[in-house]
Design a protein around this motif. Sequence first.
Motif, PDB file in Angstrom:
ATOM      1  N   VAL A  38      51.388  35.963  34.597  1.00 22.33           N
ATOM      2  CA  VAL A  38      50.080  36.390  34.190  1.00 22.33           C
ATOM      3  C   VAL A  38      48.744  35.513  34.639  1.00 22.33           C
ATOM      4  N   GLN A  39      49.027  34.147  34.063  1.00 19.33           N
ATOM      5  CA  GLN A  39      48.240  33.179  34.526  1.00 19.33           C
ATOM      6  C   GLN A  39      47.946  32.907  35.769  1.00 19.33           C
ATOM      7  N   ARG A  40      49.108  33.063  36.594  1.00 21.35           N
ATOM      8  CA  ARG A  40      48.907  32.990  38.058  1.00 21.35           C
ATOM      9  C   ARG A  40      48.198  34.178  38.714  1.00 21.35           C
ATOM     10  N   ASP A  41      48.469  35.295  38.612  1.00 20.94           N
ATOM     11  CA  ASP A  41      47.844  36.573  38.843  1.00 20.94           C
ATOM     12  C   ASP A  41      46.253  36.410  38.630  1.00 20.94           C
ATOM     13  N   LEU A  42      45.795  36.008  37.167  1.00 17.92           N
ATOM     14  CA  LEU A  42      44.340  35.962  36.746  1.00 17.92           C
ATOM     15  C   LEU A  42      43.869  34.892  37.901  1.00 17.92           C
ATOM     16  N   GLN A  43      44.348  33.779  38.056  1.00 16.13           N
ATOM     17  CA  GLN A  43      43.868  33.176  38.922  1.00 16.13           C
ATOM     18  C   GLN A  43      43.840  33.331  40.588  1.00 16.13           C
ATOM     19  N   ALA A  44      44.784  34.413  40.939  1.00 17.19           N
ATOM     20  CA  ALA A  44      44.575  34.924  42.310  1.00 17.19           C
ATOM     21  C   ALA A  44      43.487  35.699  42.393  1.00 17.19           C
ATOM     22  N   LEU A  45      43.319  36.734  40.961  1.00 19.37           N
ATOM     23  CA  LEU A  45      42.281  37.480  41.138  1.00 19.37           C
ATOM     24  C   LEU A  45      40.863  36.707  41.239  1.00 19.37           C
ATOM     25  N   MET A  46      40.384  35.656  40.625  1.00 21.09           N
ATOM     26  CA  MET A  46      39.375  34.830  40.625  1.00 21.09           C
ATOM     27  C   MET A  46      39.198  34.513  42.026  1.00 21.09           C
ATOM     28  N   GLU A  47      40.148  34.059  42.617  1.00 24.86           N
ATOM     29  CA  GLU A  47      39.975  33.397  43.921  1.00 24.86           C
ATOM     30  C   GLU A  47      39.406  34.444  44.888  1.00 24.86           C
ATOM     31  N   THR A  48      39.876  35.848  44.757  1.00 22.09           N
ATOM     32  CA  THR A  48      39.644  36.933  45.756  1.00 22.09           C
ATOM     33  C   THR A  48      38.015  37.218  45.346  1.00 22.09           C
ATOM     34  N   GLY A  49      37.436  36.865  44.232  1.00 15.94           N
ATOM     35  CA  GLY A  49      36.081  37.355  43.940  1.00 15.94           C
ATOM     36  C   GLY A  49      36.156  38.093  42.888  1.00 15.94           C
ATOM     37  N   ILE A  50      37.179  38.409  42.185  1.00 15.33           N
ATOM     38  CA  ILE A  50      36.922  39.654  41.249  1.00 15.33           C
ATOM     39  C   ILE A  50      36.438  38.866  40.170  1.00 15.33           C
ATOM     40  N   PRO A  51      35.372  39.425  39.452  1.00 17.43           N
ATOM     41  CA  PRO A  51      34.628  38.772  38.229  1.00 17.43           C
ATOM     42  C   PRO A  51      35.562  38.845  36.976  1.00 17.43           C
ATOM     43  N   VAL A  52      36.504  38.201  37.014  1.00 11.30           N
ATOM     44  CA  VAL A  52      37.423  37.811  35.645  1.00 11.30           C
ATOM     45  C   VAL A  52      36.891  36.351  35.239  1.00 11.30           C
ATOM     46  N   ARG A  53      37.004  36.404  33.953  1.00 10.80           N
ATOM     47  CA  ARG A  53      36.449  35.017  33.524  1.00 10.80           C
ATOM     48  C   ARG A  53      37.304  34.867  32.289  1.00 10.80           C
ATOM     49  N   ALA A  99      33.389  39.541  54.819  1.00  6.10           N
ATOM     50  CA  ALA A  99      33.207  40.562  53.526  1.00  6.10           C
ATOM     51  C   ALA A  99      34.084  41.983  53.804  1.00  6.10           C
ATOM     52  N   ALA A 100      34.055  42.294  55.092  1.00  4.55           N
ATOM     53  CA  ALA A 100      34.975  43.552  55.263  1.00  4.55           C
ATOM     54  C   ALA A 100      36.362  43.334  55.147  1.00  4.55           C
ATOM     55  N   ARG A 101      36.798  42.003  55.600  1.00  9.04           N
ATOM     56  CA  ARG A 101      38.162  41.720  55.317  1.00  9.04           C
ATOM     57  C   ARG A 101      38.497  41.681  54.043  1.00  9.04           C
ATOM     58  N   THR A 102      37.784  41.000  52.933  1.00  5.08           N
ATOM     59  CA  THR A 102      38.163  40.833  51.768  1.00  5.08           C
ATOM     60  C   THR A 102      37.977  42.313  50.936  1.00  5.08           C
ATOM     61  N   ALA A 103      37.108  43.181  51.591  1.00  4.81           N
ATOM     62  CA  ALA A 103      36.840  44.679  50.971  1.00  4.81           C
ATOM     63  C   ALA A 103      38.282  45.345  51.359  1.00  4.81           C
ATOM     64  N   ALA A 104      38.587  45.012  52.548  1.00  2.22           N
ATOM     65  CA  ALA A 104      39.851  45.694  53.193  1.00  2.22           C
ATOM     66  C   ALA A 104      41.050  45.323  52.449  1.00  2.22           C
ATOM     67  N   GLN A 105      41.225  44.018  51.811  1.00  6.16           N
ATOM     68  CA  GLN A 105      42.223  43.738  51.104  1.00  6.16           C
ATOM     69  C   GLN A 105      42.284  44.537  49.435  1.00  6.16           C
ATOM     70  N   LYS A 106      40.939  44.786  49.043  1.00  5.44           N
ATOM     71  CA  LYS A 106      40.834  45.315  47.761  1.00  5.44           C
ATOM     72  C   LYS A 106      41.136  46.466  47.998  1.00  5.44           C
ATOM     73  N   LEU A 107      40.747  47.488  49.023  1.00  2.13           N
ATOM     74  CA  LEU A 107      41.056  48.706  49.077  1.00  2.13           C
ATOM     75  C   LEU A 107      42.623  48.772  49.137  1.00  2.13           C
ATOM     76  N   ALA A 108      43.410  48.189  49.902  1.00  2.11           N
ATOM     77  CA  ALA A 108      44.603  48.267  50.445  1.00  2.11           C
ATOM     78  C   ALA A 108      45.343  48.029  48.942  1.00  2.11           C
ATOM     79  N   ALA A 109      44.787  47.265  47.888  1.00  2.00           N
ATOM     80  CA  ALA A 109      45.713  47.006  46.691  1.00  2.00           C
ATOM     81  C   ALA A 109      45.681  48.020  45.781  1.00  2.00           C
ATOM     82  N   SER A 110      44.386  48.655  45.930  1.00  2.00           N
ATOM     83  CA  SER A 110      43.954  49.873  45.041  1.00  2.00           C
ATOM     84  C   SER A 110      44.646  51.065  45.609  1.00  2.00           C
TER      85      SER A 110
END
Length: 239
Positions: A38-53, A99-110
């Motif tokens: 979970v810690q590794r996953d949360l860190q990955a979310l932060m690195e992709t720009g998801i506003p987790v803190r 930004a389009a590439r990171t948006a595509a990654q987020k869309l693919a994940a969803s």
Amino acid sequence: MNRTARLYALVEELRAAAPRPLTVAALAARFEVSTRTVQRDLQALMETGIPVRTTSGRGGGWSIDPQMTLPPIRFTTDEASALAVALAAADASAPYAAAARTAAQKLAASMTGPASTASQELAARIVALPARNDSAVRAAVEQALTRNLVLRLSYLDAAGRESDRVVEPAGLLTANGRWYLIAWCRTRRAGRGFRLDRIAEAVPTGEQAQPHDLKELLLNSAAAGAVQPTALASLTPPP
């Protein structure tokens, strides 16, 4: 549950609890994985720009700002295919391509189910010839447009002649696969269009630009009939 699905589910779990933080232990128990995972996953979310803190101390844990994220979006197969085509068109030379590439990654994940399958199958059938990619120029143009800054350009015209310009950006024009920066040119004291792949150098000056109406700058030019793409109409605030 694979990691992509778990990352998406983690975001939704944090959204549902917001603004209350959740501990790593609670999230680990919820998804039946180790706290380290979970810690590794949360860190990955932060690195992709998801506003987790994260907050430390008693009552601390991980949280997310729900105003900075989108709720789950259910795409139809046709919508997912349309997104695959649109994102393919945003090649490396297009404005905001990163930004389009990171948006595509987020869309693919969803996306899950038939919509995900449709977009993946269509994406595998789309190819593009590499375009000239001057990331420094593109980044400078993006910054100037986003922050409304005056730009200093070194520009090559169709005959290969180079000139230095100081411009106040008004917007972007796309035509026949090309992108143009539309701006008020202080050097020429008139509205001008600058093809992005002919900009040799672009440097934001830090000076705030005067506002200019995009349609007015296009008047009496070959692009006077340009209209807003239909797909963007819903993103534009009402007048």
